[in-house]
Design an enzyme around this catalytic site. Sequence first.
Site, short mmCIF file in Angstrom:
data_model
loop_
_atom_site.label_atom_id
_atom_site.label_comp_id
_atom_site.label_asym_id
_atom_site.label_seq_id
_atom_site.Cartn_x
_atom_site.Cartn_y
_atom_site.Cartn_z
N CYS A 46 89.63 5.59 11.86
CA CYS A 46 90.92 4.88 11.84
C CYS A 46 91.73 5.17 13.09
CB CYS A 46 91.71 5.27 10.61
SG CYS A 46 90.79 5.20 9.08
N ARG A 67 88.06 2.20 36.71
CA ARG A 67 88.92 3.38 36.98
C ARG A 67 88.11 4.48 37.62
NH1 ARG A 67 92.23 3.75 31.44
NH2 ARG A 67 93.90 2.32 31.96
N SER A 95 87.00 -0.60 9.25
CA SER A 95 85.70 -0.93 8.66
C SER A 95 85.41 0.02 7.50
CB SER A 95 84.60 -0.81 9.72
OG SER A 95 84.89 -1.65 10.80
N GLU A 132 85.27 -1.29 19.15
CA GLU A 132 84.90 0.00 19.76
C GLU A 132 85.24 0.01 21.25
OE1 GLU A 132 81.86 2.27 18.25
OE2 GLU A 132 82.21 1.53 16.23
C1 LIG Z 1 85.80 -6.70 12.26
C2 LIG Z 1 86.51 -5.60 12.99
C3 LIG Z 1 86.27 -4.27 12.64
C4 LIG Z 1 86.95 -3.23 13.28
N1 LIG Z 1 86.74 -1.94 12.87
C5 LIG Z 1 87.56 -0.96 13.35
C6 LIG Z 1 87.49 0.37 12.80
O1 LIG Z 1 86.68 0.65 11.91
N2 LIG Z 1 88.34 1.31 13.27
C7 LIG Z 1 89.27 1.04 14.25
O2 LIG Z 1 90.01 1.94 14.63
N3 LIG Z 1 89.34 -0.21 14.80
C8 LIG Z 1 88.52 -1.21 14.36
N4 LIG Z 1 88.61 -2.48 14.88
C9 LIG Z 1 89.63 -2.76 15.89
C10 LIG Z 1 89.06 -3.03 17.29
O3 LIG Z 1 88.59 -1.85 17.85
C11 LIG Z 1 90.19 -3.70 18.09
O4 LIG Z 1 90.33 -5.02 17.58
C12 LIG Z 1 89.91 -3.72 19.58
O5 LIG Z 1 89.99 -2.42 20.11
C13 LIG Z 1 90.87 -4.63 20.35
O6 LIG Z 1 92.20 -4.35 20.01
P1 LIG Z 1 93.18 -5.55 19.57
O7 LIG Z 1 92.49 -6.36 18.55
O8 LIG Z 1 94.49 -4.97 19.23
O9 LIG Z 1 93.30 -6.46 20.88
P2 LIG Z 1 94.34 -6.25 22.08
O10 LIG Z 1 94.37 -4.83 22.50
O11 LIG Z 1 95.63 -6.89 21.70
O12 LIG Z 1 93.67 -7.12 23.22
C14 LIG Z 1 93.72 -8.55 23.26
C15 LIG Z 1 92.87 -9.02 24.44
O13 LIG Z 1 93.42 -8.48 25.67
C16 LIG Z 1 92.42 -7.73 26.34
N5 LIG Z 1 93.07 -6.60 27.02
C17 LIG Z 1 93.94 -5.71 26.46
N6 LIG Z 1 94.34 -4.82 27.39
C18 LIG Z 1 93.71 -5.15 28.53
C19 LIG Z 1 93.72 -4.61 29.87
N7 LIG Z 1 94.44 -3.52 30.18
N8 LIG Z 1 92.96 -5.20 30.80
C20 LIG Z 1 92.22 -6.29 30.50
N9 LIG Z 1 92.15 -6.84 29.26
C21 LIG Z 1 92.90 -6.27 28.31
C22 LIG Z 1 91.45 -7.30 25.26
O14 LIG Z 1 90.17 -7.00 25.79
C23 LIG Z 1 91.42 -8.51 24.37
O15 LIG Z 1 90.56 -9.48 24.90
C24 LIG Z 1 87.88 -3.53 14.31
C25 LIG Z 1 88.09 -4.85 14.68
C26 LIG Z 1 87.43 -5.88 14.03
C27 LIG Z 1 87.71 -7.29 14.43
#
Ligand SMILES: Cc1cc2nc3c(=O)[nH]c(=O)nc-3n(C[C@H](O)[C@H](O)[C@H](O)COP(=O)(O)OP(=O)(O)OC[C@H]3O[C@@H](n4cnc5c(N)ncnc54)[C@H](O)[C@@H]3O)c2cc1C
Length: 383
Positions: free
Chosen positions: A126, A377, A160, A365
């Site tokens: 989480c 970086r 998840s 991930e």
């Molecule tokens: C089905 C599913 C299961 C998941 N399971 C888990 C879990 O078990 N545990 C957990 O902790 N999380 C989990 N996640 C969360 C997942 O890791 C996040 O959705 C992911 O890290 C992206 O974060 P966000 O959705 O907030 O997108 P955002 O961070 O809002 O990003 C939106 C878009 O902007 C891009 N972006 C953001 N910042 C930058 C930057 N600096 N430079 C360039 N591009 C950028 C991203 O790549 C993305 O395309 C899960 C997600 C899904 C959909």
Amino acid sequence: MLSQFFALNDDHRAIADMAQTFAREKIAPHALDWDERKHFPVDVLREAAALGMGGIYTGEDIGGSGLTRLDAVLIFEALAGGCPAVAAYLSIHNMATWMIDRFGDAAQRGKWGPGLTCMDLLASYCLTEPSAGSDAAAIKMKARRDGDFYVLNGVKQFISGAGASDVYIVMARTSDDGARGMTAFVVEKDAPGLSFGANERKMGWNAQPTRQVICDDCRIPAANRLGEEGQGFKIAMAGLDGGRLNIAACSLGGAAAALDKTLAYMGERQAFGKKLNDFQALQFRLADMAIDLEAARTFLWRAASALDAKTPDATQLCAMAKKFVTDAGFAVANDALQLHGGYGYLADYGVEKIVRDLRVHQILEGSNEIMRLIVARRLIEQK
Ligand SMILES: Cc1cc2nc3c(=O)[nH]c(=O)nc-3n(C[C@H](O)[C@H](O)[C@H](O)COP(=O)(O)OP(=O)(O)OC[C@H]3O[C@@H](n4cnc5c(N)ncnc54)[C@H](O)[C@@H]3O)c2cc1C
């Protein structure tokens, strides 16, 4: 050393065969049904754990298999050939179990380790919050010390296994000092103040639940803190190095299964009086798919071997491989759908499910943009 990047030994092959047999017999026949019914097959996961797949690279003293990261990617590729969503949940469980093994003290390893490795206990990871995904250091969940307890407040998003899992590794803020203010905790499912959101309706990964994890004055013993205060970001990222390899392996296995289905289909389907696989343009497409998967597999083994050897560039290679393999896997699965024509779009052929399942591997991930950020970086730092 080098040979292991290019050839598997007998032990590797035996491990991969075991996982392939399990995927073929226990997972693949049910994958479409589980997807349609949104069924999380906990009984099958426990059968996998009985074969050592609940704690693949976890210490044998707590019931783990003590295998390598290279073994793990072979296993996850094989399992994902049956169902990427089931394999991917198992990969998250393995990541969380390893975090307790690696960062837990003797009491924590003894308390949760044996249950996790045999999967009597299921685990979730989480980190993500509604307002902090890619920017993980911006999490807001608070953990306040109260005598022999911590009190957690905040919401985790997209977790998840949530609701079904017994053990939650939760990253929360013990100070306002950015990444240095984060601490990792083990929260048990019956902790007072812990609740879960509704199961999200998703494009894929339907064979495992995704829910919010909500902490509302959630009270946990101070003994559940994993590592020291302030180490949470480091612990969370260490888990993800291996997690990224495993998710990449799940893409590889799903894409390889889609390619297999395509080969079978093109050997039978006729158009313009010929089998599809008599058209050279389509043969070249098949060849490109196979080349891309083999390149992805070779890269993944290299990154896994680097993590096993704890080389200084291991994190960088894991990020590179995650991006490369999940992009290649999705592209191959999508090509497989195209080569099935309209039938690829129908659920019964099993290819559209693979495409739906693999799509999220490019997002979670650490999204593939964030993988590029990690790589860039480091490139710039080294200049
Ligand atoms: C089905 C599913 C299961 C998941 N399971 C888990 C879990 O078990 N545990 C957990 O902790 N999380 C989990 N996640 C969360 C997942 O890791 C996040 O959705 C992911 O890290 C992206 O974060 P966000 O959705 O907030 O997108 P955002 O961070 O809002 O990003 C939106 C878009 O902007 C891009 N972006 C953001 N910042 C930058 C930057 N600096 N430079 C360039 N591009 C950028 C991203 O790549 C993305 O395309 C899960 C997600 C899904 C959909």
